[in-house]
Enzyme design. Structure first.
Site, PDB file in Angstrom:
ATOM      1  N   ARG A 313     -27.991  25.734 -18.393  1.00  8.11           N
ATOM      2  CA  ARG A 313     -26.716  26.394 -18.640  1.00  8.11           C
ATOM      3  C   ARG A 313     -26.286  26.451 -20.121  1.00  8.11           C
ATOM      4  NH1 ARG A 313     -22.380  24.426 -16.858  1.00  8.11           N
ATOM      5  NH2 ARG A 313     -21.345  26.349 -16.224  1.00  8.11           N
ATOM      6  N   CYS A 343     -40.151  22.806 -26.387  1.00  8.13           N
ATOM      7  CA  CYS A 343     -40.555  23.496 -27.607  1.00  8.13           C
ATOM      8  C   CYS A 343     -39.876  24.862 -27.690  1.00  8.13           C
ATOM      9  CB  CYS A 343     -42.070  23.639 -27.662  1.00  8.13           C
ATOM     10  SG  CYS A 343     -42.671  24.227 -29.252  1.00  8.13           S
TER      11      CYS A 343
END
Length: 416
Positions: A313, A343
């Site tokens: 979110r 990453c």
């Protein structure tokens, strides 16, 4: 304008129902979702109390958190299910819900899914004119259905979670009512309900009444209705001073308008609501461990053993989640960016004042009950966490932590 309750969110729980969060983290490891079952049932009961003057049916928006144990808890509290996929329908059935307790509201699915849902016996919510035509051609008036109306109301805290505006893909435009009526007549459809859902994190409680009024005005075109479904979208608080929907006042206002409508309609209908986040968001905590405290000339990062793969979110629509240091609650405060191990730019929270964070400290991310695990992924080939439900003063493991075997189970490795 209906009022909102200003609920302080500076509370930093160390225990749930008398159980130490630290002890739960020690027993089950991190990252870990922990849910307070008592909070969930209290939220269900709060809605039931607020709307006690009308025949109410709560249909929990399963997409918020679909663990079967959570569904069973919500069922026992007296609610039904709002499902947006066939898989959610099946999870509801596995949790013990009767087909009659399940509303199926898909968007843009193949008709084979609709047919399968009809065979399962759940209520079908039709949200496009082509679907209405096809449904009528196959079933005529043999299977009752609901129609999802797009009321052209802009609502919600973020455009990505506002679903009732004119440009939204959801529902059938209220401006297309003549075409809706034409199809109903031509295909002899038996319409049992009308539905509207304007969005989530609605800041103005009057939006619920505006959406309901669209359905009230439309309902007189449909003589066989059994229910009106006003959707969900009740706002919860995310931080100190954040407003939340005063559910009691909303219940009183909407119930009064609904009863006045039923008198004019000449029949007592049921009022359906579809809360999701409201029921489970504040019950959930994501416990994470600090892997590294990394200082730069301008920012101090607290890198944790979780990220957007477990809580999407913040990166998806800049959602705010309160964070606090469970391990060092009384330390001197410093400013941190809490970042994940994925990453990508993977920021959980920026510029937060936390008591000093040290390597190994357990941080708690609040409001992780809704759209935490349900949006979790295996991005970066990371494993999804375990889930624990605290119920009747005891922690219960309701999902085991994934393993590398889970990650590779459906892969087919060929000889190359």
């Amino acid at each position: 304008m209906a009022k909102f309750e200003n609920m302080p969110q500076a509370i930093k729980p160390t225990h749930i129902q008398g159980i130490s969060l630290e002890s739960i983290a020690e027993k089950y490891g991190t990252p870990l979702y922990v849910y307070d079952g008592e909070k969930i049932t209290n939220q269900v009961h709060a809605i039931q109390k607020a709307f006690q003057g009308v025949p109410l049916k709560i249909k929990y928006a399963t997409k918020a958190l679909s663990n079967i144990s959570i569904l069973k808890l919500i069922k026992n509290a007296g609610a039904g299910v709002d499902a947006v996929s066939l898989e959610e329908v099946r999870l509801g059935l596995m949790a013990g819900f009767q087909p009659s307790e399940i509303m199926y509201t898909p968007s843009g699915v193949g008709f084979d899914e609709i047919q399968e849902a009809v065979d399962l016996g759940v209520m079908i919510n039709l949200d496009s004119l082509p679907l209405m035509r096809k449904f009528g051609e196959v079933y005529g008036n043999k299977v009752g259905a609901c129609i999802r109306i797009n009321p052209h109301i802009m609502a919600g805290g973020n455009i990505k979670i506002s679903v009732g505006h004119k440009a939204s893909k959801f529902g059938i435009s209220i401006e297309q009512l003549p075409e809706i009526l034409e199809i109903v007549k031509e295909k002899n459809l038996r319409i049992l309900g009308l539905h509207v859902h304007t969005g989530s994190d609605i800041l103005d409680a009057e939006i619920f009444l505006r959406g309901a009024n669209v359905l009230f005005e439309t309902a007189f075109k449909f003589p066989d209705l059994e229910f009106i479904d006003c959707g969900g979208g009740f706002k919860v608080a995310y931080k100190e001073g954040d407003p939340r929907t005063d559910i009691q006042e909303v219940g009183e206002k909407v119930s009064k308008a609904f009863q006045q409508f039923c008198e004019k309609y000449g029949k007592q209908l049921e009022l359906w609501l579809e809360p999701g986040k409201f029921l489970v968001s504040e019950s959930g905590y994501l416990l994470v461990k600090t892997n590294v405290v990394k200082k730069t000339p301008t920012i101090t990062f607290a890198g944790v053993d979780s990220g957007l793969n477990h809580l999407l979110r913040p990166m998806l629509y800049d959602a705010y989640h309160d964070v606090y240091n469970l391990s060092n609650p009384d330390g001197n405060t410093h400013t941190y960016n809490i970042v994940g191990y994925i990453c990508e730019t993977d920021t959980i929270a920026s510029d937060r004042e936390l008591s000093e964070v040290r390597e190994g400290d357990i941080l708690v991310i609040k409001n992780a009950g809704a759209y935490g695990f349900s949006m979790a992924s295996n991005y970066n080939s990371r494993l999804r966490p375990a889930e624990v439900l605290v119920w009747e003063g005891k922690p219960h493991l309701i999902r085991t932590r994934e393993t590398i075997e889970d990650l590779t189970r459906n892969q087919v490795v060929i000889d190359i």
